[in-house]
Design a protein around this motif. Structure first.
Motif, PDB file in Angstrom:
ATOM      1  N   VAL A  56      37.730  35.108  52.602  1.00 28.03           N
ATOM      2  CA  VAL A  56      38.940  34.882  51.810  1.00 28.03           C
ATOM      3  C   VAL A  56      39.676  36.215  51.752  1.00 28.03           C
ATOM      4  CG1 VAL A  56      39.869  34.266  49.545  1.00 28.03           C
ATOM      5  CG2 VAL A  56      37.870  33.066  50.438  1.00 28.03           C
ATOM      6  N   ASP A  57      40.930  36.199  52.102  1.00 23.53           N
ATOM      7  CA  ASP A  57      41.755  37.398  52.128  1.00 23.53           C
ATOM      8  C   ASP A  57      41.987  37.883  50.696  1.00 23.53           C
ATOM      9  OD1 ASP A  57      43.751  39.314  52.404  1.00 23.53           O
ATOM     10  OD2 ASP A  57      44.981  38.094  53.737  1.00 23.53           O
ATOM     11  N   TYR A  58      41.492  39.067  50.384  1.00 23.81           N
ATOM     12  CA  TYR A  58      41.635  39.573  49.019  1.00 23.81           C
ATOM     13  C   TYR A  58      43.077  39.832  48.647  1.00 23.81           C
ATOM     14  CZ  TYR A  58      40.347  43.504  52.059  1.00 23.81           C
ATOM     15  OH  TYR A  58      40.219  44.351  53.114  1.00 23.81           O
ATOM     16  N   ASP A  59      43.956  40.013  49.641  1.00 27.37           N
ATOM     17  CA  ASP A  59      45.373  40.163  49.333  1.00 27.37           C
ATOM     18  C   ASP A  59      45.939  38.854  48.769  1.00 27.37           C
ATOM     19  OD1 ASP A  59      47.698  41.857  49.254  1.00 27.37           O
ATOM     20  OD2 ASP A  59      48.507  40.618  50.867  1.00 27.37           O
ATOM     21  N   LYS A  60      45.403  37.715  49.219  1.00 26.91           N
ATOM     22  CA  LYS A  60      45.831  36.428  48.653  1.00 26.91           C
ATOM     23  C   LYS A  60      45.432  36.318  47.190  1.00 26.91           C
ATOM     24  CE  LYS A  60      45.952  33.741  52.891  1.00 26.91           C
ATOM     25  NZ  LYS A  60      45.426  32.589  53.631  1.00 26.91           N
ATOM     26  N   ILE A  61      44.258  36.824  46.853  1.00 28.91           N
ATOM     27  CA  ILE A  61      43.807  36.806  45.455  1.00 28.91           C
ATOM     28  C   ILE A  61      44.732  37.678  44.608  1.00 28.91           C
ATOM     29  CG2 ILE A  61      41.878  37.296  43.900  1.00 28.91           C
ATOM     30  CD1 ILE A  61      41.489  34.974  46.027  1.00 28.91           C
ATOM     31  N   ALA A  62      45.081  38.845  45.123  1.00 28.82           N
ATOM     32  CA  ALA A  62      46.008  39.728  44.406  1.00 28.82           C
ATOM     33  C   ALA A  62      47.358  39.052  44.223  1.00 28.82           C
ATOM     34  CB  ALA A  62      46.162  41.050  45.152  1.00 28.82           C
ATOM     35  N   SER A  63      47.836  38.357  45.237  1.00 33.27           N
ATOM     36  CA  SER A  63      49.123  37.653  45.142  1.00 33.27           C
ATOM     37  C   SER A  63      49.095  36.560  44.089  1.00 33.27           C
ATOM     38  CB  SER A  63      49.502  37.047  46.494  1.00 33.27           C
ATOM     39  OG  SER A  63      49.752  38.059  47.426  1.00 33.27           O
ATOM     40  N   ILE A  64      47.998  35.844  43.999  1.00 33.26           N
ATOM     41  CA  ILE A  64      47.858  34.795  42.978  1.00 33.26           C
ATOM     42  C   ILE A  64      47.908  35.424  41.588  1.00 33.26           C
ATOM     43  CG2 ILE A  64      46.281  33.104  41.963  1.00 33.26           C
ATOM     44  CD1 ILE A  64      45.313  32.586  44.899  1.00 33.26           C
ATOM     45  N   ALA A  65      47.181  36.504  41.391  1.00 39.61           N
ATOM     46  CA  ALA A  65      47.176  37.175  40.085  1.00 39.61           C
ATOM     47  C   ALA A  65      48.574  37.682  39.728  1.00 39.61           C
ATOM     48  CB  ALA A  65      46.169  38.321  40.087  1.00 39.61           C
ATOM     49  N   ARG A  66      49.274  38.251  40.694  1.00 37.94           N
ATOM     50  CA  ARG A  66      50.644  38.732  40.441  1.00 37.94           C
ATOM     51  C   ARG A  66      51.565  37.574  40.060  1.00 37.94           C
ATOM     52  NH1 ARG A  66      49.700  41.604  45.478  1.00 37.94           N
ATOM     53  NH2 ARG A  66      48.976  43.684  44.958  1.00 37.94           N
ATOM     54  N   GLU A  67      51.421  36.460  40.761  1.00 32.39           N
ATOM     55  CA  GLU A  67      52.232  35.278  40.459  1.00 32.39           C
ATOM     56  C   GLU A  67      51.983  34.796  39.029  1.00 32.39           C
ATOM     57  OE1 GLU A  67      52.071  30.601  41.639  1.00 32.39           O
ATOM     58  OE2 GLU A  67      51.715  32.025  43.255  1.00 32.39           O
ATOM     59  N   LEU A  68      50.719  34.722  38.634  1.00 35.69           N
ATOM     60  CA  LEU A  68      50.387  34.279  37.274  1.00 35.69           C
ATOM     61  C   LEU A  68      50.913  35.244  36.218  1.00 35.69           C
ATOM     62  CD1 LEU A  68      46.712  33.072  37.841  1.00 35.69           C
ATOM     63  CD2 LEU A  68      48.727  31.642  37.404  1.00 35.69           C
ATOM     64  N   ALA A  69      50.969  36.523  36.549  1.00 39.90           N
ATOM     65  CA  ALA A  69      51.457  37.537  35.604  1.00 39.90           C
ATOM     66  C   ALA A  69      52.955  37.416  35.368  1.00 39.90           C
ATOM     67  CB  ALA A  69      51.121  38.939  36.117  1.00 39.90           C
ATOM     68  N   GLY A  70      53.666  36.725  36.254  1.00 42.97           N
ATOM     69  CA  GLY A  70      55.114  36.613  36.136  1.00 42.97           C
ATOM     70  C   GLY A  70      55.599  35.641  35.086  1.00 42.97           C
ATOM     71  N   GLY A  71      54.792  34.637  34.767  1.00 36.93           N
ATOM     72  CA  GLY A  71      55.174  33.671  33.740  1.00 36.93           C
ATOM     73  C   GLY A  71      54.405  33.954  32.464  1.00 36.93           C
ATOM     74  N   HIS A  72      54.984  33.668  31.324  1.00 37.02           N
ATOM     75  CA  HIS A  72      54.314  33.996  30.064  1.00 37.02           C
ATOM     76  C   HIS A  72      53.094  33.107  29.820  1.00 37.02           C
ATOM     77  CE1 HIS A  72      53.966  35.839  26.126  1.00 37.02           C
ATOM     78  NE2 HIS A  72      53.475  34.666  25.765  1.00 37.02           N
ATOM     79  N   VAL A  73      52.026  33.754  29.406  1.00 35.39           N
ATOM     80  CA  VAL A  73      50.793  33.089  28.989  1.00 35.39           C
ATOM     81  C   VAL A  73      50.398  33.696  27.652  1.00 35.39           C
ATOM     82  CG1 VAL A  73      48.358  32.717  29.556  1.00 35.39           C
ATOM     83  CG2 VAL A  73      50.051  32.778  31.378  1.00 35.39           C
ATOM     84  N   ASP A  74      50.012  32.862  26.704  1.00 35.32           N
ATOM     85  CA  ASP A  74      49.625  33.382  25.394  1.00 35.32           C
ATOM     86  C   ASP A  74      48.288  34.119  25.417  1.00 35.32           C
ATOM     87  OD1 ASP A  74      51.911  32.515  24.090  1.00 35.32           O
ATOM     88  OD2 ASP A  74      50.968  30.763  23.192  1.00 35.32           O
ATOM     89  N   LEU A  75      47.292  33.552  26.080  1.00 36.53           N
ATOM     90  CA  LEU A  75      45.932  34.075  25.967  1.00 36.53           C
ATOM     91  C   LEU A  75      45.366  34.571  27.299  1.00 36.53           C
ATOM     92  CD1 LEU A  75      44.393  31.267  23.728  1.00 36.53           C
ATOM     93  CD2 LEU A  75      45.328  33.472  22.987  1.00 36.53           C
ATOM     94  N   LEU A  76      44.590  35.652  27.235  1.00 40.83           N
ATOM     95  CA  LEU A  76      43.861  36.126  28.406  1.00 40.83           C
ATOM     96  C   LEU A  76      42.945  35.039  28.954  1.00 40.83           C
ATOM     97  CD1 LEU A  76      42.629  39.754  27.576  1.00 40.83           C
ATOM     98  CD2 LEU A  76      44.437  39.063  29.143  1.00 40.83           C
ATOM     99  N   GLU A  77      42.352  34.277  28.058  1.00 36.03           N
ATOM    100  CA  GLU A  77      41.449  33.204  28.469  1.00 36.03           C
ATOM    101  C   GLU A  77      42.159  32.198  29.372  1.00 36.03           C
ATOM    102  OE1 GLU A  77      39.888  34.843  24.555  1.00 36.03           O
ATOM    103  OE2 GLU A  77      41.850  34.455  25.426  1.00 36.03           O
ATOM    104  N   THR A  78      43.395  31.875  29.036  1.00 33.27           N
ATOM    105  CA  THR A  78      44.176  30.947  29.849  1.00 33.27           C
ATOM    106  C   THR A  78      44.487  31.560  31.207  1.00 33.27           C
ATOM    107  OG1 THR A  78      45.155  30.017  27.850  1.00 33.27           O
ATOM    108  CG2 THR A  78      46.306  29.582  29.929  1.00 33.27           C
TER     109      THR A  78
END
Length: 122
Positions: A56-78
């Protein structure tokens, strides 16, 4: 005697993101730093063939995390659950561990969450 089962592991450590995250009013509309670690356990002996399809390309994992960071989420758990679910969608991934630290959450301390999820459970 315990049977040895081969596995491969792909990890991403200390990915630092600016994320829209926080439950409290003063956390809305601003970004905060997160430190993200992701560890993927892959099925069987997938390495050694010099083929990107065996990992699994670790750059894809980083991209997913960056994408999730762009929209507001209330909790770290979420955030952690969403990241874990996206990682488990990769066919070779059998389990995932996600650890997220939020450096500004508690003065003079590091706060965060860690989850482990296994494909087919939960």
């Amino acid at each position: 005697m315990t049977e040895f089962r081969p596995y491969s592991r792909v990890f991403l450590r200390a990915l630092t993101l600016e994320a829209h995250i926080g439950y409290y009013a003063h956390e809305k509309g601003v970004t905060q730093p997160l430190i993200v670690d992701v560890e993927l356990m892959l099925s069987g002996e997938t390495f050694g063939h010099d083929d990107i399809h065996g990992t699994v390309d670790y750059d894809k994992i980083a991209s997913i995390a960056r994408e999730l960071a762009g929209g507001h989420v209330d909790l770290l758990e979420t955030f952690a659950e969403r990241l874990a679910a996206r990682c488990l969608a990769f066919p070779l991934v059998k389990s995932v561990r996600v650890r997220i630290e939020k450096p500004r959450a508690v003065p003079e301390a590091m706060a965060g969450v860690e989850i482990m999820r296994v494909k087919g459970e939960g």
